[in-house]
Design a protein around this motif. Sequence first.
Motif, PDB file in Angstrom:
ATOM      1  N   LYS A  55      31.519   9.564   0.512  1.00 59.81           N
ATOM      2  CA  LYS A  55      32.398   9.897  -0.614  1.00 59.81           C
ATOM      3  C   LYS A  55      32.770  11.374  -0.581  1.00 59.81           C
ATOM      4  N   GLN A  56      31.780  12.227  -0.300  1.00 58.06           N
ATOM      5  CA  GLN A  56      32.053  13.667  -0.241  1.00 58.06           C
ATOM      6  C   GLN A  56      33.004  13.996   0.898  1.00 58.06           C
ATOM      7  N   ILE A  57      32.798  13.349   2.041  1.00 58.36           N
ATOM      8  CA  ILE A  57      33.702  13.555   3.180  1.00 58.36           C
ATOM      9  C   ILE A  57      35.123  13.151   2.799  1.00 58.36           C
ATOM     10  N   GLY A  58      35.247  11.990   2.136  1.00 58.90           N
ATOM     11  CA  GLY A  58      36.563  11.506   1.735  1.00 58.90           C
ATOM     12  C   GLY A  58      37.247  12.419   0.746  1.00 58.90           C
ATOM     13  N   ARG A  59      36.521  12.856  -0.258  1.00 58.35           N
ATOM     14  CA  ARG A  59      37.112  13.736  -1.270  1.00 58.35           C
ATOM     15  C   ARG A  59      37.521  15.085  -0.663  1.00 58.35           C
TER      16      ARG A  59
END
Length: 208
Positions: free
Chosen positions: A59-63
């Motif tokens: 999720k952090q990578i995506g955001r």
Amino acid sequence: SGTLPAGKVLARQALYFLLPMGLLSGLFWMSISHPEDRFPIVGMRLSMNESAGTEPQRKQIGRNAIALVKGQLEIEEQMLVIRERAINHCYVADLLFERAICQMYWDKLEQGMPLGLDPADSVRLDPPLSSALEHFQKALAIWLKQLGPEHPDVAISYNNMAYVYKAKKDLAKAKEYWEKAYAILSKKLGPNHPNTKFVKGQLDALKE
């Protein structure tokens, strides 16, 4: 005389320039241990790969990747003002497409919703996908003019447009453009080329 022909002088000058540039380029790529930190498309695709880490990590990578898209779009749009090139149109389209899909993926995951596309998703995705399609169409027009109708790069444009039509749930159009891509690639690269096989796989998947 002791002078070198002009061609040899230019070749030597080019060598002196290219060798250090090649070394610098190699060092640059070696320094990037996490390409998703610099290339938003890599990050967005990685974040949707369940084997790439835990859900919070992904999720952090995506955001982070989604946040990078705005700056990349501004750069590419400036480049298009300076000179309209097919490759820039393709990159803008890719950024728009991947951002829309990635945002929807994480919104649905956070809300505990099924990840498949439903009619409401098609409505939500239509504006960014239509913008992506417009840029792919502009790239196609440039490549048709510069390369002719049977160049493999034209087939890549057809493939990209088919993906957008598939995401828009227009499967008839997706099939039409994958068939165009397959016709070019099978003729120019042969039926056993990886690109030809890939497009054939997309066509077969539509029939399932």
